[in-house]
Design a protein around this motif. Structure first.
Motif, PDB file in Angstrom:
ATOM      1  N   VAL A  57     102.002  44.815  93.864  1.00  0.00           N
ATOM      2  CA  VAL A  57     103.689  44.556  93.640  1.00  0.00           C
ATOM      3  C   VAL A  57     104.022  46.273  93.723  1.00  0.00           C
ATOM      4  O   VAL A  57     103.304  47.125  93.091  1.00  0.00           O
ATOM      5  CB  VAL A  57     104.047  44.086  92.247  1.00  0.00           C
ATOM      6  CG1 VAL A  57     105.446  44.098  92.199  1.00  0.00           C
ATOM      7  CG2 VAL A  57     103.685  42.604  91.958  1.00  0.00           C
ATOM      8  N   PHE A  58     105.055  46.432  94.577  1.00  0.00           N
ATOM      9  CA  PHE A  58     105.557  47.904  94.756  1.00  0.00           C
ATOM     10  C   PHE A  58     107.211  47.883  94.595  1.00  0.00           C
ATOM     11  O   PHE A  58     108.011  46.906  94.668  1.00  0.00           O
ATOM     12  CB  PHE A  58     105.478  48.351  96.284  1.00  0.00           C
ATOM     13  CG  PHE A  58     103.927  48.127  96.682  1.00  0.00           C
ATOM     14  CD1 PHE A  58     103.351  49.717  96.515  1.00  0.00           C
ATOM     15  CD2 PHE A  58     103.161  47.283  97.196  1.00  0.00           C
ATOM     16  CE1 PHE A  58     101.784  49.715  96.829  1.00  0.00           C
ATOM     17  CE2 PHE A  58     101.850  47.273  97.720  1.00  0.00           C
ATOM     18  CZ  PHE A  58     101.189  48.650  97.259  1.00  0.00           C
ATOM     19  N   ASP A  59     107.562  48.992  93.611  1.00  0.00           N
ATOM     20  CA  ASP A  59     109.112  49.188  93.518  1.00  0.00           C
ATOM     21  C   ASP A  59     109.704  49.667  94.902  1.00  0.00           C
ATOM     22  O   ASP A  59     108.963  49.776  95.934  1.00  0.00           O
ATOM     23  CB  ASP A  59     109.044  50.010  92.604  1.00  0.00           C
ATOM     24  CG  ASP A  59     108.894  51.437  92.611  1.00  0.00           C
ATOM     25  OD1 ASP A  59     108.357  51.799  93.810  1.00  0.00           O
ATOM     26  OD2 ASP A  59     108.797  52.244  91.772  1.00  0.00           O
ATOM     27  N   GLY A  62     108.215  52.512  96.862  1.00  0.00           N
ATOM     28  CA  GLY A  62     106.785  52.451  97.338  1.00  0.00           C
ATOM     29  C   GLY A  62     105.815  52.717  96.260  1.00  0.00           C
ATOM     30  O   GLY A  62     104.755  52.567  96.962  1.00  0.00           O
ATOM     31  N   LYS A  63     106.145  52.772  95.082  1.00  0.00           N
ATOM     32  CA  LYS A  63     104.946  52.900  94.040  1.00  0.00           C
ATOM     33  C   LYS A  63     104.726  51.713  93.514  1.00  0.00           C
ATOM     34  O   LYS A  63     105.511  50.869  93.324  1.00  0.00           O
ATOM     35  CB  LYS A  63     105.686  53.897  92.939  1.00  0.00           C
ATOM     36  CG  LYS A  63     104.645  54.012  91.611  1.00  0.00           C
ATOM     37  CD  LYS A  63     105.360  54.730  90.706  1.00  0.00           C
ATOM     38  CE  LYS A  63     104.468  54.908  89.436  1.00  0.00           C
ATOM     39  NZ  LYS A  63     104.980  55.158  88.268  1.00  0.00           N
ATOM     40  N   GLU A  64     103.342  51.700  93.535  1.00  0.00           N
ATOM     41  CA  GLU A  64     102.733  50.165  93.034  1.00  0.00           C
ATOM     42  C   GLU A  64     102.942  50.139  91.700  1.00  0.00           C
ATOM     43  O   GLU A  64     102.676  50.995  90.691  1.00  0.00           O
ATOM     44  CB  GLU A  64     101.321  50.500  93.618  1.00  0.00           C
ATOM     45  CG  GLU A  64     100.680  48.899  92.932  1.00  0.00           C
ATOM     46  CD  GLU A  64      99.127  49.048  93.224  1.00  0.00           C
ATOM     47  OE1 GLU A  64      98.599  47.817  93.329  1.00  0.00           O
ATOM     48  OE2 GLU A  64      98.479  49.861  93.615  1.00  0.00           O
ATOM     49  N   ILE A  65     103.376  48.918  91.403  1.00  0.00           N
ATOM     50  CA  ILE A  65     103.641  48.459  89.877  1.00  0.00           C
ATOM     51  C   ILE A  65     102.956  47.192  89.598  1.00  0.00           C
ATOM     52  O   ILE A  65     103.625  46.618  88.842  1.00  0.00           O
ATOM     53  CB  ILE A  65     105.142  48.580  89.710  1.00  0.00           C
ATOM     54  CG1 ILE A  65     105.980  47.254  90.733  1.00  0.00           C
ATOM     55  CG2 ILE A  65     105.672  49.896  89.684  1.00  0.00           C
ATOM     56  CD1 ILE A  65     107.235  47.159  90.443  1.00  0.00           C
ATOM     57  N   THR A  66     101.951  47.124  90.093  1.00  0.00           N
ATOM     58  CA  THR A  66     101.042  45.785  90.100  1.00  0.00           C
ATOM     59  C   THR A  66     100.698  46.004  88.614  1.00  0.00           C
ATOM     60  O   THR A  66     100.244  46.562  88.034  1.00  0.00           O
ATOM     61  CB  THR A  66      99.790  45.540  90.810  1.00  0.00           C
ATOM     62  OG1 THR A  66     100.120  45.816  92.132  1.00  0.00           O
ATOM     63  CG2 THR A  66      99.090  44.585  90.554  1.00  0.00           C
ATOM     64  N   PRO A  67     100.798  44.553  87.545  1.00  0.00           N
ATOM     65  CA  PRO A  67     100.444  44.586  86.337  1.00  0.00           C
ATOM     66  C   PRO A  67      99.050  45.047  86.084  1.00  0.00           C
ATOM     67  O   PRO A  67      98.360  44.634  87.029  1.00  0.00           O
ATOM     68  CB  PRO A  67     100.807  43.230  85.822  1.00  0.00           C
ATOM     69  CG  PRO A  67     101.858  42.489  86.942  1.00  0.00           C
ATOM     70  CD  PRO A  67     101.427  43.303  88.175  1.00  0.00           C
ATOM     71  N   LYS A  68      98.809  45.661  84.928  1.00  0.00           N
ATOM     72  CA  LYS A  68      97.685  46.088  84.710  1.00  0.00           C
ATOM     73  C   LYS A  68      96.320  45.042  84.628  1.00  0.00           C
ATOM     74  O   LYS A  68      95.359  45.105  85.072  1.00  0.00           O
ATOM     75  CB  LYS A  68      97.401  46.959  83.450  1.00  0.00           C
ATOM     76  CG  LYS A  68      96.133  47.609  83.078  1.00  0.00           C
ATOM     77  CD  LYS A  68      96.296  48.717  81.944  1.00  0.00           C
ATOM     78  CE  LYS A  68      94.712  49.214  81.791  1.00  0.00           C
ATOM     79  NZ  LYS A  68      93.589  49.038  82.441  1.00  0.00           N
TER      80      LYS A  68
END
Length: 81
Positions: A57-59, A62-68
């Protein structure tokens, strides 16, 4: 192959559903229907889990925000650094 197996399960589940509405099911058919539904749900969950594990998942920036938690699973399976 898994897709073909899912289609067979769905087809048989639907056959039993139509028969249940039309004339009812025997005790063996009730057991078969329960087993088929259980197998279908297992395969569905397995497939869904696999899809989720592959997601990144990217915001908007373009920063990845994939759940930990997903990242940890991906690392464990060798899908990510």
């Amino acid at each position: 192959m898994a897709d073909a197996e899912m289609q067979k399960l769905i087809k048989r589940i639907n056959e039993l559903a139509h028969k249940a509405k039309a004339e009812g099911l025997s005790e063996l058919e009730e057991i078969e229907r329960k087993d088929l539904r259980h197998r279908y749900l297992e395969k569905f969950r397995e497939s869904f889990r696999s899809q989720i594990e592959m997601v990144q998942v990217f915001d908007k920036a373009g920063k990845e925000i994939t759940p930990k938690k997903v990242q940890d699973v991906q690392r464990k399976k060798g899908l990510r650094d």
